[in-house]
Design a protein around this motif. Structure first.
Motif, PDB file in Angstrom:
ATOM      1  N   VAL A  26      -0.495  -3.929 -13.654  1.00  0.00           N
ATOM      2  CA  VAL A  26      -0.380  -4.765 -12.443  1.00  0.00           C
ATOM      3  C   VAL A  26      -1.761  -5.027 -11.855  1.00  0.00           C
ATOM      4  O   VAL A  26      -2.083  -6.155 -11.461  1.00  0.00           O
ATOM      5  N   VAL A  27      -2.613  -3.998 -11.815  1.00  0.00           N
ATOM      6  CA  VAL A  27      -3.982  -4.158 -11.313  1.00  0.00           C
ATOM      7  C   VAL A  27      -4.736  -5.180 -12.156  1.00  0.00           C
ATOM      8  O   VAL A  27      -5.445  -6.047 -11.624  1.00  0.00           O
ATOM      9  N   PHE A  28      -4.587  -5.095 -13.474  1.00  0.00           N
ATOM     10  CA  PHE A  28      -5.255  -6.045 -14.375  1.00  0.00           C
ATOM     11  C   PHE A  28      -4.810  -7.472 -14.070  1.00  0.00           C
ATOM     12  O   PHE A  28      -5.635  -8.381 -13.961  1.00  0.00           O
ATOM     13  N   VAL A  73      20.983   5.586   6.839  1.00  0.00           N
ATOM     14  CA  VAL A  73      21.992   6.396   7.514  1.00  0.00           C
ATOM     15  C   VAL A  73      21.331   7.419   8.439  1.00  0.00           C
ATOM     16  O   VAL A  73      21.826   7.727   9.526  1.00  0.00           O
ATOM     17  N   MET A  74      20.158   7.934   8.002  1.00  0.00           N
ATOM     18  CA  MET A  74      19.425   8.926   8.796  1.00  0.00           C
ATOM     19  C   MET A  74      18.596   8.285   9.906  1.00  0.00           C
ATOM     20  O   MET A  74      17.835   8.966  10.592  1.00  0.00           O
ATOM     21  N   GLY A  75      18.674   6.942  10.033  1.00  0.00           N
ATOM     22  CA  GLY A  75      18.042   6.284  11.171  1.00  0.00           C
ATOM     23  C   GLY A  75      16.763   5.525  10.871  1.00  0.00           C
ATOM     24  O   GLY A  75      16.073   5.083  11.810  1.00  0.00           O
ATOM     25  N   ALA A  76      16.409   5.347   9.603  1.00  0.00           N
ATOM     26  CA  ALA A  76      15.186   4.596   9.262  1.00  0.00           C
ATOM     27  C   ALA A  76      15.331   3.138   9.692  1.00  0.00           C
ATOM     28  O   ALA A  76      16.397   2.526   9.540  1.00  0.00           O
ATOM     29  N   SER A  77      14.233   2.561  10.222  1.00  0.00           N
ATOM     30  CA  SER A  77      14.253   1.154  10.663  1.00  0.00           C
ATOM     31  C   SER A  77      14.019   0.217   9.483  1.00  0.00           C
ATOM     32  O   SER A  77      13.550   0.631   8.424  1.00  0.00           O
ATOM     33  N   THR A  78      14.345  -1.053   9.707  1.00  0.00           N
ATOM     34  CA  THR A  78      14.107  -2.065   8.666  1.00  0.00           C
ATOM     35  C   THR A  78      12.619  -2.153   8.341  1.00  0.00           C
ATOM     36  O   THR A  78      12.237  -2.244   7.165  1.00  0.00           O
ATOM     37  N   PHE A  79      11.777  -2.092   9.392  1.00  0.00           N
ATOM     38  CA  PHE A  79      10.328  -2.159   9.169  1.00  0.00           C
ATOM     39  C   PHE A  79       9.853  -0.961   8.338  1.00  0.00           C
ATOM     40  O   PHE A  79       8.989  -1.081   7.467  1.00  0.00           O
ATOM     41  N   GLY A  80      10.430   0.221   8.620  1.00  0.00           N
ATOM     42  CA  GLY A  80      10.059   1.420   7.872  1.00  0.00           C
ATOM     43  C   GLY A  80      10.411   1.289   6.403  1.00  0.00           C
ATOM     44  O   GLY A  80       9.626   1.682   5.522  1.00  0.00           O
ATOM     45  N   ILE A  81      11.586   0.718   6.120  1.00  0.00           N
ATOM     46  CA  ILE A  81      12.003   0.493   4.721  1.00  0.00           C
ATOM     47  C   ILE A  81      11.082  -0.525   4.057  1.00  0.00           C
ATOM     48  O   ILE A  81      10.673  -0.362   2.903  1.00  0.00           O
ATOM     49  N   LEU A  82      10.762  -1.593   4.803  1.00  0.00           N
ATOM     50  CA  LEU A  82       9.832  -2.620   4.276  1.00  0.00           C
ATOM     51  C   LEU A  82       8.510  -1.978   3.880  1.00  0.00           C
ATOM     52  O   LEU A  82       7.973  -2.239   2.809  1.00  0.00           O
ATOM     53  N   ARG A  83       7.983  -1.142   4.771  1.00  0.00           N
ATOM     54  CA  ARG A  83       6.698  -0.491   4.498  1.00  0.00           C
ATOM     55  C   ARG A  83       6.804   0.451   3.306  1.00  0.00           C
ATOM     56  O   ARG A  83       5.909   0.512   2.467  1.00  0.00           O
ATOM     57  N   LEU A  84       7.923   1.145   3.192  1.00  0.00           N
ATOM     58  CA  LEU A  84       8.136   2.090   2.100  1.00  0.00           C
ATOM     59  C   LEU A  84       8.084   1.390   0.733  1.00  0.00           C
ATOM     60  O   LEU A  84       7.406   1.841  -0.182  1.00  0.00           O
ATOM     61  N   VAL A  85       8.824   0.282   0.636  1.00  0.00           N
ATOM     62  CA  VAL A  85       8.912  -0.428  -0.643  1.00  0.00           C
ATOM     63  C   VAL A  85       7.617  -1.169  -0.957  1.00  0.00           C
ATOM     64  O   VAL A  85       7.194  -1.246  -2.107  1.00  0.00           O
ATOM     65  N   SER A  86       6.937  -1.702   0.080  1.00  0.00           N
ATOM     66  CA  SER A  86       5.755  -2.550  -0.128  1.00  0.00           C
ATOM     67  C   SER A  86       4.467  -1.762  -0.316  1.00  0.00           C
ATOM     68  O   SER A  86       3.518  -2.267  -0.918  1.00  0.00           O
ATOM     69  N   LYS A  87       4.428  -0.519   0.203  1.00  0.00           N
ATOM     70  CA  LYS A  87       3.176   0.230   0.276  1.00  0.00           C
ATOM     71  C   LYS A  87       2.486   0.361  -1.085  1.00  0.00           C
ATOM     72  O   LYS A  87       1.294   0.070  -1.228  1.00  0.00           O
ATOM     73  N   ASP A  88       3.231   0.798  -2.094  1.00  0.00           N
ATOM     74  CA  ASP A  88       2.625   1.036  -3.411  1.00  0.00           C
ATOM     75  C   ASP A  88       2.042  -0.250  -4.002  1.00  0.00           C
ATOM     76  O   ASP A  88       0.970  -0.246  -4.597  1.00  0.00           O
ATOM     77  N   PHE A  89       2.762  -1.359  -3.813  1.00  0.00           N
ATOM     78  CA  PHE A  89       2.291  -2.627  -4.382  1.00  0.00           C
ATOM     79  C   PHE A  89       1.032  -3.115  -3.674  1.00  0.00           C
ATOM     80  O   PHE A  89       0.108  -3.615  -4.310  1.00  0.00           O
ATOM     81  N   VAL A  90       0.979  -2.980  -2.367  1.00  0.00           N
ATOM     82  CA  VAL A  90      -0.201  -3.409  -1.604  1.00  0.00           C
ATOM     83  C   VAL A  90      -1.423  -2.587  -2.023  1.00  0.00           C
ATOM     84  O   VAL A  90      -2.534  -3.116  -2.148  1.00  0.00           O
ATOM     85  N   GLN A  91      -1.216  -1.281  -2.275  1.00  0.00           N
ATOM     86  CA  GLN A  91      -2.325  -0.437  -2.730  1.00  0.00           C
ATOM     87  C   GLN A  91      -2.889  -0.951  -4.054  1.00  0.00           C
ATOM     88  O   GLN A  91      -4.106  -0.963  -4.258  1.00  0.00           O
ATOM     89  N   LEU A  92      -1.994  -1.376  -4.946  1.00  0.00           N
ATOM     90  CA  LEU A  92      -2.432  -1.916  -6.240  1.00  0.00           C
ATOM     91  C   LEU A  92      -3.246  -3.199  -6.051  1.00  0.00           C
ATOM     92  O   LEU A  92      -4.249  -3.427  -6.741  1.00  0.00           O
ATOM     93  N   LEU A 114      -5.038  -3.959  -3.420  1.00  0.00           N
ATOM     94  CA  LEU A 114      -6.341  -3.573  -2.858  1.00  0.00           C
ATOM     95  C   LEU A 114      -7.274  -3.068  -3.952  1.00  0.00           C
ATOM     96  O   LEU A 114      -8.472  -3.371  -3.943  1.00  0.00           O
ATOM     97  N   VAL A 115      -6.740  -2.320  -4.909  1.00  0.00           N
ATOM     98  CA  VAL A 115      -7.563  -1.865  -6.056  1.00  0.00           C
ATOM     99  C   VAL A 115      -8.048  -3.081  -6.850  1.00  0.00           C
ATOM    100  O   VAL A 115      -9.212  -3.140  -7.274  1.00  0.00           O
ATOM    101  N   SER A 116      -7.154  -4.067  -7.046  1.00  0.00           N
ATOM    102  CA  SER A 116      -7.535  -5.302  -7.753  1.00  0.00           C
ATOM    103  C   SER A 116      -8.694  -6.000  -7.047  1.00  0.00           C
ATOM    104  O   SER A 116      -9.623  -6.493  -7.694  1.00  0.00           O
ATOM    105  N   ILE A 117      -8.629  -6.044  -5.710  1.00  0.00           N
ATOM    106  CA  ILE A 117      -9.684  -6.710  -4.933  1.00  0.00           C
ATOM    107  C   ILE A 117     -11.010  -5.982  -5.107  1.00  0.00           C
ATOM    108  O   ILE A 117     -12.061  -6.605  -5.305  1.00  0.00           O
ATOM    109  N   ILE A 118     -10.975  -4.646  -5.060  1.00  0.00           N
ATOM    110  CA  ILE A 118     -12.201  -3.839  -5.209  1.00  0.00           C
ATOM    111  C   ILE A 118     -12.847  -4.081  -6.576  1.00  0.00           C
ATOM    112  O   ILE A 118     -14.075  -4.159  -6.699  1.00  0.00           O
TER     113      ILE A 118
END
Length: 773
Positions: free
Chosen positions: A411-413, A686-705, A707-711
């Motif tokens: 993905v970085v490549f 069910v445990m009370g996570a917000s929609t934004f929290g779920i968005l951040r959870l799923v997106s975080k790893d991809f955004v990090q990749l 950022l590595v591509s940009i570097i």
């Protein structure tokens, strides 16, 4: 059928990648074929000359007029040689009441023995044996005589400047096609060209091109060593050395530094071949990532097959065959898409590319399909076939760290390549904009350039006077230079105190009265040519670079010597660009000589331009009895950068393709990740996570990749962009916002791509994801 979404993404991604590859393949194949269709191409060479001037070595394909004849007589390796004039535009041909202009060459008979010119009328072996011979194209024959057959043996008059002659049509050749750099309308006798030059034919005057057909097995390095001093031996004190370049390479390899070829258009062929390869790799990476990501879904299939006796090799073959089938289905879609996109692609590239299924193209397409299918499928096949049946049946297999790392690395490549293309497109666009807005030293706007062919030198003054009185015309004059490239250089300008061993080349521009005012050249000191001062042929005007080169402090009133005749410097004009901005302004002089009027320059008003041009055209046709060939000066200037502009356009489209494919893969991975983590997301909600929290959870790893591509991409992009800009003498700056902006664009596109899947997962009802357990 079970994984329709993943299958569709893989198929669509490969089809887009292969479509891009097929289009680029057609373009590169066409580029590599130009000038190479001649039957004896492996033995045809162009003679080049290196001029060791004070400003460095200048390499040109121009030689003395006697070069061809001397090489044939004195060099045993030369089987045939041909002398030609430089490409000549604006020669007027007349047959009774029919007049037309054409562009072509003066050649000798050997030219047709060396090059493959297909004649439809006349004997190719005798077409140029007479000094008054003329060979014309089918189109020209039809315009002048009605048909090629009717043209043979007929007489026709031709004229350029104040040279004219009556010649006989001895041959008619097929119109030259897209494989020729120059589209010749005619060939006249080279003997007559030398007769026109008269005393100008000597070893110190470079006014011809020379081509040789070397004998088989000639050692080119030895031959170049032998001819290096060929011109110096004929002209004592010459600073010019000669060498030969394969004629088939002259189109692609036309850039020289210090007398050595360093590239040319071949760099574009290499660039787009690399882009095609990278886009294909991105499409294959999508396939690999999505296939291995869903590997857990196929584990039971693999376990059952292995338990029933299937070998690892058999499973490997199965997965490779699946990949091959998918790839060849994508290849069929790519061929169909290429047919549909062909007209648009031809418009962008200014070519006439055609997807015709010739054996070499079919083999190339099959090879691309096989390599792509194998490359895309080999890693998933190795990965999936390695599982042991016991581990599979017990469900003890988990994704390995190595697998995860490989997937993230791919993905970085992908996104590194995409970002390189985004930055590259931005830099090319910024440089093109810089060029278009650069002050060239004269006013390009509303400046019309008319081919002066057909206007007899004796009628030029009256034509210009009538032109100036036409409605909408502000000023008009003439000159002998197109102002969009070098045309006529000389080392014949000397001055008191000049080092006799130093040779300085000046661009020679012959102008008429009023040219400086018409063009809007700025006088730094002195005056322009004017009839108020009597005879002006003994006067000369220098540009600023010429003044610096000579070393004059107060140039006006100084005396220089041009070809043995003293000239008084009456003015200095501010430097203006008469070449591409890749080159620094060269020393140049303007001399008064209206007899060589190649171009008529007309400054028109801003109002009613269509009516003004129509009036000028009516006047031109009435005075010359032929159509007017004209263009706007700013358009001619832009033609210097036609290649760069086409490259910029193509890079833009292919860059969008690369980004789209990368995001397509990211979309698939995000969808699969969201699906895989469906129960986890349900529990979190069910445990009370917000929609934004779920968005951040799923997106975080991809955004990090990303950022590595940009570097990784930014320093690489800066290095390549800086080197490309160095090919221009006048260049824009590498602004920080290009890199920051490109990175932000990539992040935003990626967030939109991943965010859609993340939002879908975050918005889903957790009951649906948890009810199965």
């Amino acid at each position: 059928m079970k994984f329709k979404k993943i299958f569709a993404i893989n198929l669509f991604g490969l089809a887009i990648g292969l479509t891009t590859v097929v289009l680029i393949l057609l373009w590169v194949k066409d580029e590599l074929s130009i000038s190479r269709y001649h039957e004896k191409i492996d033995r045809i060479y162009a003679v080049m000359t290196n001029h060791d001037n004070s400003g460095g070595i200048v390499t040109i394909g121009i030689t003395p007029g006697d070069m061809a004849e001397a090489m044939k007589a004195e060099l045993s390796q030369v089987e045939l040689s041909a002398g030609t004039s430089p490409f000549i535009e604006g020669v007027t041909f007349e047959n009774k009441n029919v007049k037309m202009t054409g562009a072509g060459l003066f050649v000798d008979q050997s030219y047709f023995d060396i090059f493959s010119v297909d004649f439809v009328e006349g004997n190719p072996n005798q077409v140029m044996t007479g000094i008054n011979s003329l060979a014309i194209s089918e189109t020209m024959a039809t315009k002048l005589f009605g048909s090629p057959k009717e043209a043979l043996g007929k007489s026709v008059k031709w004229q350029v400047f104040d040279f004219q002659n009556e010649v006989e049509v001895t041959g008619v050749f097929k119109d030259l096609g897209s494989m020729d750099v120059d589209k010749h309308d005619y060939f006249l006798s080279f003997s007559y060209f030398k007769q026109m030059l008269g005393d100008g034919v000597h070893w110190g005057n470079f006014n011809a091109s020379t081509y040789v057909l070397l004998r088989p097995n000639t050692d080119i390095e030895d031959f170049n060593e032998q001819i290096e001093g060929f011109i110096k031996a004929k002209d004592e004190g010459s600073n010019v050395s000669a060498f030969v370049q394969a004629y088939g390479d002259t189109y692609l390899y036309g850039t020289y530094e210090d007398g050595k070829v360093v590239g040319g258009r071949i760099s574009y062929a290499k660039l787009f071949s690399a882009i095609a390869l990278f886009i294909l790799i991105i499409a294959c990476i999508n396939f690999m990532n999505l296939t291995t990501a869903r590997s857990m879904s196929r584990l039971k299939e693999i376990g059952v097959k292995k338990s029933m006796g299937a070998s690892r090799g058999g499973l490997f073959t199965q997965f490779i065959v699946e990949s091959m089938l998918l790839t060849f289905l994508a290849l069929v879609m790519a061929v169909v898409a290429t047919y549909i996109l062909q007209p648009f692609f031809n418009q962008v590239t200014s070519k006439s590319l055609n997807l015709s299924f010739q054996p070499d193209l079919i083999l190339a397409l099959l090879a691309i399909g096989l390599v792509t299918g194998f490359f895309a499928g080999v890693y998933p096949a190795i990965y999936l076939s390695k599982f042991r049946p016991m581990e599979v049946m017990k469900s003890t297999i988990k994704g390995s760290f190595g697998e995860l790392l490989a997937r993230k690395g791919l993905v970085v490549f992908q996104f590194t390549i995409s970002l390189l293309l985004i930055i590259g497109i931005s830099v090319i666009g910024k440089q093109m904009s810089f060029i278009q807005n650069q002050n060239l030293g004269y006013d390009q706007s509303h400046l019309l350039q008319i081919n002066a062919s057909g206007v007899h030198p004796n009628q030029l003054d009256s034509f210009l006077a009538e032109l100036k009185n036409s409605p909408g015309v502000e000023d008009a004059s003439s000159l002998s230079h197109p102002l969009v490239g070098l045309r006529s250089s000389t080392i014949g300008l000397t001055w008191e105190g000049k080092n006799p061993d130093e040779q300085v080349k000046f661009e020679n521009i012959s102008v008429n009265m009023g040219l400086i005012e018409t063009m809007g050249f700025e006088l730094v000191s002195g005056r322009a040519f004017s009839p108020d001062f009597g005879e002006e042929s003994s006067k000369i005007i220098l540009n600023e670079t010429a003044v610096r080169t000579i070393g004059f402090d107060e140039p006006v009133g100084k005396i220089v010597n041009l070809w043995g005749e003293d000239k008084e410097v009456i003015g200095v004009i501010r430097d203006f660009n008469f070449e591409s901005l890749k080159e620094n302004v060269k020393p140049a002089f303007l001399k008064y000589d209206k007899s060589f009027a190649e171009k008529i320059m007309v400054r028109i008003g801003t109002q009613n331009q269509k009516e003004t041009i129509a009036g000028i055209e009516e006047l031109f046709v009435r005075r010359t009895a032929q159509p007017m060939d004209y263009s706007f000066m700013d358009e001619d200037y832009q033609s210097l950068y036609a290649s760069e502009q086409r490259v910029s356009k193509l890079a833009k489209y292919f860059g969008v393709m690369a980004i789209f494919l990368s995001c397509l893969g990211l979309f698939g991975l995000a969808a699969f990740t969201a699906e895989k983590r469906k129960k986890e997301i349900g529990v979190r909600k069910v445990m009370g996570a917000s929609t934004f929290g779920i968005l951040r959870l799923v997106s975080k790893d991809f955004v990090q990749l990303i950022l590595v591509s940009i570097i990784i991409a930014v320093p690489l992009a800066w290095y390549f962009a800086d080197n490309w800009l160095k090919t221009y003498a006048y260049q824009t700056s590498l602004s920080w916002w290009i890199f920051a902006g490109s990175g932000m664009v990539l992040i935003i596109i990626s967030l939109i791509t991943v965010g859609y899947q993340a939002f879908k997962a975050a918005s889903a009802n957790p009951v649906n994801s948890l009810k199965s357990e």
